[in-house]
Structures are given as C-alpha cells and as structure tokens.
Scaffold this motif. Structure first.
Motif, PDB file in Angstrom:
ATOM      1  N   ALA A  56       5.652 -17.478  -5.834  1.00 15.24           N
ATOM      2  CA  ALA A  56       4.564 -16.720  -6.441  1.00 15.24           C
ATOM      3  C   ALA A  56       5.100 -15.605  -7.321  1.00 15.24           C
ATOM      4  O   ALA A  56       4.543 -15.313  -8.392  1.00 15.24           O
ATOM      5  N   ALA A  57       6.201 -14.968  -6.894  1.00 16.50           N
ATOM      6  CA  ALA A  57       6.791 -13.898  -7.699  1.00 16.50           C
ATOM      7  C   ALA A  57       7.368 -14.441  -9.002  1.00 16.50           C
ATOM      8  O   ALA A  57       7.304 -13.778 -10.049  1.00 16.50           O
ATOM      9  N   LEU A  58       7.923 -15.645  -8.951  1.00 17.36           N
ATOM     10  CA  LEU A  58       8.538 -16.213 -10.150  1.00 17.36           C
ATOM     11  C   LEU A  58       7.502 -16.763 -11.118  1.00 17.36           C
ATOM     12  O   LEU A  58       7.665 -16.666 -12.350  1.00 17.36           O
ATOM     13  N   THR A  59       6.426 -17.359 -10.610  1.00 18.95           N
ATOM     14  CA  THR A  59       5.428 -17.993 -11.473  1.00 18.95           C
ATOM     15  C   THR A  59       4.222 -17.110 -11.746  1.00 18.95           C
ATOM     16  O   THR A  59       3.472 -17.357 -12.693  1.00 18.95           O
ATOM     17  N   GLY A  60       4.018 -16.108 -10.882  1.00 17.69           N
ATOM     18  CA  GLY A  60       2.876 -15.219 -11.052  1.00 17.69           C
ATOM     19  C   GLY A  60       1.566 -15.811 -10.591  1.00 17.69           C
ATOM     20  O   GLY A  60       0.497 -15.257 -10.874  1.00 17.69           O
ATOM     21  N   GLY A 102      14.814 -14.439 -17.215  1.00 18.34           N
ATOM     22  CA  GLY A 102      16.115 -13.785 -17.258  1.00 18.34           C
ATOM     23  C   GLY A 102      16.105 -12.307 -16.937  1.00 18.34           C
ATOM     24  O   GLY A 102      17.176 -11.699 -16.811  1.00 18.34           O
ATOM     25  N   SER A 103      14.940 -11.711 -16.776  1.00 20.03           N
ATOM     26  CA  SER A 103      14.864 -10.285 -16.431  1.00 20.03           C
ATOM     27  C   SER A 103      15.188 -10.084 -14.954  1.00 20.03           C
ATOM     28  O   SER A 103      15.017 -10.996 -14.146  1.00 20.03           O
ATOM     29  N   PRO A 104      15.656  -8.870 -14.580  1.00 18.26           N
ATOM     30  CA  PRO A 104      16.018  -8.629 -13.171  1.00 18.26           C
ATOM     31  C   PRO A 104      14.827  -8.828 -12.233  1.00 18.26           C
ATOM     32  O   PRO A 104      13.685  -8.513 -12.562  1.00 18.26           O
ATOM     33  N   PHE A 105      15.087  -9.380 -11.055  1.00 17.15           N
ATOM     34  CA  PHE A 105      14.050  -9.572 -10.058  1.00 17.15           C
ATOM     35  C   PHE A 105      13.551  -8.211  -9.591  1.00 17.15           C
ATOM     36  O   PHE A 105      14.345  -7.355  -9.179  1.00 17.15           O
ATOM     37  N   PRO A 106      12.241  -7.946  -9.658  1.00 14.44           N
ATOM     38  CA  PRO A 106      11.736  -6.606  -9.372  1.00 14.44           C
ATOM     39  C   PRO A 106      11.951  -6.176  -7.918  1.00 14.44           C
ATOM     40  O   PRO A 106      11.692  -6.943  -6.982  1.00 14.44           O
ATOM     41  N   ALA A 107      12.465  -4.954  -7.752  1.00 12.14           N
ATOM     42  CA  ALA A 107      12.604  -4.290  -6.439  1.00 12.14           C
ATOM     43  C   ALA A 107      13.460  -5.090  -5.461  1.00 12.14           C
ATOM     44  O   ALA A 107      13.289  -4.975  -4.253  1.00 12.14           O
ATOM     45  N   ARG A 108      14.409  -5.859  -5.992  1.00  9.76           N
ATOM     46  CA  ARG A 108      15.228  -6.679  -5.087  1.00  9.76           C
ATOM     47  C   ARG A 108      16.068  -5.811  -4.154  1.00  9.76           C
ATOM     48  O   ARG A 108      16.084  -6.012  -2.926  1.00  9.76           O
ATOM     49  N   ASP A 109      16.815  -4.854  -4.718  1.00  6.43           N
ATOM     50  CA  ASP A 109      17.675  -4.012  -3.887  1.00  6.43           C
ATOM     51  C   ASP A 109      16.855  -3.155  -2.925  1.00  6.43           C
ATOM     52  O   ASP A 109      17.286  -2.896  -1.792  1.00  6.43           O
ATOM     53  N   LEU A 110      15.696  -2.698  -3.363  1.00 12.10           N
ATOM     54  CA  LEU A 110      14.841  -1.903  -2.479  1.00 12.10           C
ATOM     55  C   LEU A 110      14.368  -2.757  -1.299  1.00 12.10           C
ATOM     56  O   LEU A 110      14.371  -2.293  -0.147  1.00 12.10           O
ATOM     57  N   ALA A 111      13.974  -4.004  -1.565  1.00 12.65           N
ATOM     58  CA  ALA A 111      13.534  -4.891  -0.482  1.00 12.65           C
ATOM     59  C   ALA A 111      14.674  -5.159   0.494  1.00 12.65           C
ATOM     60  O   ALA A 111      14.478  -5.164   1.718  1.00 12.65           O
ATOM     61  N   GLN A 154      15.864   2.385  -7.812  1.00  9.19           N
ATOM     62  CA  GLN A 154      14.671   1.566  -8.016  1.00  9.19           C
ATOM     63  C   GLN A 154      13.427   2.195  -7.415  1.00  9.19           C
ATOM     64  O   GLN A 154      12.310   1.952  -7.866  1.00  9.19           O
ATOM     65  N   ALA A 155      13.616   3.006  -6.359  1.00  5.98           N
ATOM     66  CA  ALA A 155      12.462   3.528  -5.631  1.00  5.98           C
ATOM     67  C   ALA A 155      11.658   4.519  -6.454  1.00  5.98           C
ATOM     68  O   ALA A 155      10.479   4.768  -6.173  1.00  5.98           O
ATOM     69  N   ASP A 156      12.300   5.129  -7.413  1.00  2.00           N
ATOM     70  CA  ASP A 156      11.596   6.069  -8.283  1.00  2.00           C
ATOM     71  C   ASP A 156      10.979   7.221  -7.476  1.00  2.00           C
ATOM     72  O   ASP A 156       9.822   7.593  -7.663  1.00  2.00           O
ATOM     73  N   VAL A 157      11.759   7.737  -6.523  1.00  2.00           N
ATOM     74  CA  VAL A 157      11.319   8.872  -5.717  1.00  2.00           C
ATOM     75  C   VAL A 157      12.441   9.895  -5.680  1.00  2.00           C
ATOM     76  O   VAL A 157      13.579   9.614  -6.031  1.00  2.00           O
ATOM     77  N   TRP A 206       0.830  -1.217   0.000  1.00  2.00           N
ATOM     78  CA  TRP A 206       0.000   0.000   0.000  1.00  2.00           C
ATOM     79  C   TRP A 206       0.858   1.257   0.000  1.00  2.00           C
ATOM     80  O   TRP A 206       0.574   2.221  -0.721  1.00  2.00           O
ATOM     81  N   ILE A 207       1.946   1.269   0.795  1.00  2.00           N
ATOM     82  CA  ILE A 207       2.783   2.476   0.858  1.00  2.00           C
ATOM     83  C   ILE A 207       3.792   2.522  -0.293  1.00  2.00           C
ATOM     84  O   ILE A 207       4.313   3.599  -0.624  1.00  2.00           O
ATOM     85  N   ILE A 208       4.067   1.370  -0.922  1.00  2.00           N
ATOM     86  CA  ILE A 208       5.004   1.333  -2.062  1.00  2.00           C
ATOM     87  C   ILE A 208       4.307   0.601  -3.204  1.00  2.00           C
ATOM     88  O   ILE A 208       4.536  -0.591  -3.441  1.00  2.00           O
ATOM     89  N   PRO A 209       3.445   1.273  -3.937  1.00  2.00           N
ATOM     90  CA  PRO A 209       2.697   0.597  -5.009  1.00  2.00           C
ATOM     91  C   PRO A 209       3.588  -0.007  -6.091  1.00  2.00           C
ATOM     92  O   PRO A 209       3.193  -0.967  -6.761  1.00  2.00           O
ATOM     93  N   SER A 210       4.798   0.546  -6.260  1.00  2.00           N
ATOM     94  CA  SER A 210       5.685   0.020  -7.299  1.00  2.00           C
ATOM     95  C   SER A 210       6.249  -1.354  -6.947  1.00  2.00           C
ATOM     96  O   SER A 210       6.781  -2.044  -7.823  1.00  2.00           O
ATOM     97  N   MET A 211       6.140  -1.769  -5.690  1.00  2.00           N
ATOM     98  CA  MET A 211       6.638  -3.081  -5.289  1.00  2.00           C
ATOM     99  C   MET A 211       5.517  -4.107  -5.472  1.00  2.00           C
ATOM    100  O   MET A 211       4.450  -3.976  -4.875  1.00  2.00           O
ATOM    101  N   PRO A 212       5.725  -5.144  -6.283  1.00  2.00           N
ATOM    102  CA  PRO A 212       4.693  -6.157  -6.493  1.00  2.00           C
ATOM    103  C   PRO A 212       4.252  -6.786  -5.178  1.00  2.00           C
ATOM    104  O   PRO A 212       5.023  -6.877  -4.223  1.00  2.00           O
TER     105      PRO A 212
END
Length: 540
Positions: free
Chosen positions: A166-170, A381-390, A300-303, A103-109
């Motif tokens: 869940a993140a890998l398979t969706g 093969g694409s980068p794992f989303p928001a890994r460094d932010l997490a 990654q935070a886009d802020v 909720w506070i970080i909508p960009s994070m799946p």
C-alpha cells in the motif's frame, strides 16, 4: 574480507554474550544488544543490511525449527486460545496500534504506521524464555506462547507485506487483499509441506541405495527451510508460512523413525548451534544498527531533541500492552463462561495470569527482521518515507518490552498457579512397558535363530541373557516403583549419581591413557563417544 570479518565478529559477540549471560542477572537479548552497540562504536566496520538477504538468512531456519520442535498435541489442545492470540490479536494490534502511531506521529504516513504495527504484533518465545529464566514460565503457558509466536510470525509479516504494498502503490483493495492472503496462506503452507516430503523422500532413496550418512542427512535438514522459503517466494506465496509448514511436516516425517540414532544426536547438536547463532546474531545486529539509525531517525522526526522519540516509544509500548491485556482478559472471560455453562468450576478471573501473559508478549528477532525489510526507496526512486524512524521505534519497543519483562515478569510468575497439567507418568510407564515387550520378543526371536545357526548354542543363550538384562531391570524397576514409589525414586537418584561418578572416572582414564600414548586418537574418540552417549541418556 570485510564481510568475513563482520561475520566472525558477530559469532564472537554471540559467544561472549553467552558467557556473560551465565554471569550476569540480565536477559541474554539485552546483553547481545549492548555488545552490538559497543561494536558499532568501536572498530567494527559499519554494516548496511540488505533487507531481502537478512530475511532469507535468518527467518527460514528459525521458523522451521519452531514449527519442528513445538509439541503438536499441546498446540492442538490449546488451539482455540493460540488462534485467538495469533490471528485476532494480530489484526486488532495492526488496526489499533497503526491508528495510534499515525495519530501521535502525523508525519508518518498511515501505510507506514500500519507496517510498523504489523511488525510489532509478533512475539518472540526465545526472548520470553530468556527473561523468565529466573522464574520459569509454567509449561502450559509457555506452550501457548510458543504456539502464538509460531503463527503470529506469519500473520504479522503477511500484514506487513500488505502495508508495504500500500505504501508503494498508494492504494489498498480489501477484496484483492483477501484473495492475495488466501493464495499466500494456502500456497505457502502447501509448498512448505511438499518441500519437506520431497526432500525427505530423496533422502530415503539415497539411504536405501548407499546407506545412511549422518552428514548428508543433517545437510538435507539445514537446506529444507531455505528450499521451502525460496520455492514459495518464487510463486509469490508466503515464504514465512512455507518455512513454518516445512517444520511442522518435519515432525511427521521424523516420527516414522527412519533415521539412525547417531544422526538424530548430531542433528540436534547442529540445529541447537544454528538457533543459538542466528538468534544471537539478530540481537547483536540490532545493537550494531542502533547508533546510525538513531541519528538518522532524529533528523527524520522533525522534532527538537530525542525526548519526543522516547515518548513515542513509551506510548506505543503502552498501547501494545493495553491491547494485549484487554484481548487476553476478554478471551479468558469467554473460556470461563464456557466452563460454567458446562457445569465446570466457577473460577474467578486470574488477573495475575492475564498480566503475565500480557508482559510475556516480548518483541524480538522477528520484529527486527521484519522492520529491516522495509524498502530503501519507493517505486519512483525516492527514499522510503520515515524508514529510519520506523526502525528506531521498533528497536525502542523491543528494548522496552525486554526491560519490562525482565524486571516485572519473574516476580509476577513466582507462585502463579495454573490448571494442573495432566500427568505423563502413566503414559510413560505404558510406553516403556510396550517398548520393553517388543524388545524382548525381538531378542527371543533372534536368539532362537542364532541357536540354530551356531554349533555352540551356549554362546547364543548367554548373549541373549545379557541382552535381556536391561529389559528385565526395567520391568523390575517399574513394578517396584508402583509398589514403593518413594524408595524407588531414592534408589534411582542414588544409582544415577553412582553411574555418573563411574562415567567421569572412565572418561578421565581414557584421556589419561591417550596422554600417555597407550591408545591412539581413533580409539579415544570411539570410546569417549560411547561414554558420552550413556551419560547423555542418564542426564536427559
């Protein structure tokens, strides 16, 4: 060569932090994190951690040792409280904090948010004991926190595994997750216990055929957690639960009393060093990774700026504290209600106890180890989303929880009253008396045989009298303590001081004789070891 340099630098950092921890009024993990940041900004080569290797190297021995050393009777006595914290609180934390993070970080799946919440759910008893060094945690509360940390390590990391899948398979299937969880738990626990019993069985066979070698026995114990972890992971069970179960099973192997005393003394020293190095290295690595992770996370935070990241860390920490506070207060209320229904004392809600238990939920090594296992890439093969932010958010929560606990927990713990612990004095006296009686019977039986074997029976009689001296002294001391408890305590304290003074003089004389070349190194080591063991028994 670079890897060896990094390992040596980590061990040196742990050594330096241990010395500084005795000089500075700061919790040891914070000092180690600061040293890690200094190493990252200094000449130390940048390290890229492989999550799987990191998980394998650090977690199995730490979880194994926790399972081995935690008092089992205390754990079972407070089992309902421990399970409520380790299972119910973890599930509530993953669900509630995961939704809060998304909720506070909508960009994070959402799956990544749940993964972050899962690694933030375990607590770290090592960090708790470090920050509470100035005001020790009451023993019963510490046992509850240790039991919680032992079990919620496993449940939190299992939840992390589901979130990553869940993140890998969706996709996420509740029935499939439930089935998988049962397999992970049952197979992990079974494999862990079986590994311990198998390896100790092999040890026993070798001991019977070749005699006991303390070095081999210690090596077996060091390899046991890794064997349990790898065996469980090979069949896609929980290696974490396997390591915990292996440690718990080790307790029941150990109480058979088959190992030599020298093996136990050496093994304890080795495991203490392993735990010190592993825990310290994890926090140093946390600090060493912090600068690079921070730079990548800001991108990654886009802020605009780092202010939002700090705000997110504070909100997540506050959410964790709120969930824990509510859960602990509700659990304690149920405990009080059950006590009142049985006609027990109608105590009021101990809000200081609830607050202390809330702040004691410090995040530490397990959180860091878990978050670093996030995959580097997705299946395509694409980068794992928001890994460094997490990772940065997890690091920030660890630091914030340590700072809060180190500043607020010690004054909160001072004078905190818990239900009285049952006294172990009578139990100890009974155990000493039973052990003394059996020892006296064994000495008398052997003495009778020796009198028949040797021509000069007086030698056997005198040797038996000398061997009896210790046990007769224990019997007299016990009777005297029951009659004059205060006088015996003063006498025992004075005798201990005198004995320690004599031991110190004895040891100094041995080293002086070696410096004068009156004795050689072999004699010195043997005599000093005898003196050290006597001293260890006195100060234990």
């Amino acid at each position: 060569m670079e890897t060896v340099t990094i390992v040596l630098a980590l061990l040196l950092a742990v050594l330096v932090s241990g010395a500084l921890g005795r000089l500075l009024p700061l919790p040891l993990p914070l000092i180690q994190i600061v040293i890690g940041v200094a190493l990252a900004l200094g000449p130390l080569p940048s390290t890229s951690l492989d999550p799987e290797i990191f998980f394998l190297v650090f977690l199995p021995p730490l979880l194994f040792l926790d399972g081995w050393r935690i008092p089992k009777r205390d754990l079972f006595r407070d089992g309902k409280t421990v399970l409520a914290l380790a299972l119910g609180l973890v599930a509530l934390t993953v669900l509630g904090i995961g939704i809060l993070i998304h909720w506070i970080i909508p960009s994070m799946p959402l799956a990544i948010a749940f993964a972050l919440a899962a690694v933030l759910s375990p607590t770290d008893p090592i960090a708790v004991s470090s920050v509470a060094a100035q005001a020790p945690v009451p023993r019963r509360l510490m046992h509850i926190l240790e039991g919680e940390a032992l079990l919620n390590d496993a449940t939190g990391l299992v939840c992390l595994r589901f979130a990553i899948a869940a993140a890998l398979t969706g996709s996420f299937s509740l029935p499939e997750a439930a089935t998988t969880f049962l397999w992970l738990a049952i197979a992990g626990l079974g494999i862990g216990a079986a590994t311990t019993f198998l390896l100790t069985g092999i040890q026993e066979l070798l001991r019977r055929r070749t005699g006991e070698d303390p070095g081999l026995q210690i090596l077996f114990s060091l390899l046991t957690p890794f064997g349990a972890y790898l065996a469980a992971e090979h069949v896609h069970a929980s290696g974490i639960l396997a390591a915990v179960a292996a440690g718990i099973a080790m307790t029941y192997v150990e109480i058979q009393g088959r190992s030599l005393g020298a093996t136990r003394v050496r093994r304890t020293a080795v495991w203490d060093s392993v735990a010190l190095a592993a825990n310290g290295a994890i926090f140093v690595l946390l600090g060493e990774q912090l600068p690079d992770v921070f730079r990548n996370a800001v991108k990654q935070a886009d802020v605009q700026g780092a202010g939002w990241i700090v705000a997110w860390i504070l909100v997540i920490t506050a959410g964790l504290m709120a969930v824990r506070f509510v859960w602990v207060s509700v659990s304690l209320q149920f405990v009080l209600m059950r006590a009142r229904s049985r006609g027990g004392k109608r105590d009021a809600m101990a809000w200081r106890l609830v607050a202390a238990t809330t702040l004691a939920g410090v995040k530490g090594a397990i959180t860091l180890a878990g978050i670093l296992t996030l995959p580097l890439t997705l299946t395509d093969g694409s980068p794992f989303p928001a890994r460094d932010l997490a990772i940065l958010l997890a690091m920030g929560v660890i630091l914030t929880s340590l700072l809060l606990a180190s500043t607020v927990l010690p004054p909160l713990l001072r004078g905190l009253q818990l239900p009285p612990e049952p006294s172990h004095d009578a139990e100890e006296d009974a155990a000493r008396a039973a052990a003394r009686d059996d020892a006296v019977k064994a000495i008398e039986a052997l003495q009778h045989r020796l009198v028949e074997e040797y021509e000069d029976a007086s030698i056997a009689v005198e040797a038996g009298a000398r061997a009896m001296d210790r046990y007769e002294g224990v019997k007299a001391a016990t009777a005297e303590r029951q009659a004059e408890a205060m006088r015996f305590q003063q006498l025992a304290a004075m005798e201990k001081r005198l004995r320690l003074a004599g031991i110190e003089a004895e040891r100094s004389a041995l080293y002086r004789m070696r410096r004068s070349q009156v004795i050689d190194d072999v004699v010195l080591r043997r005599l000093v070891r005898e003196v050290d063991l006597i001293e260890a028994r006195l100060v234990a």
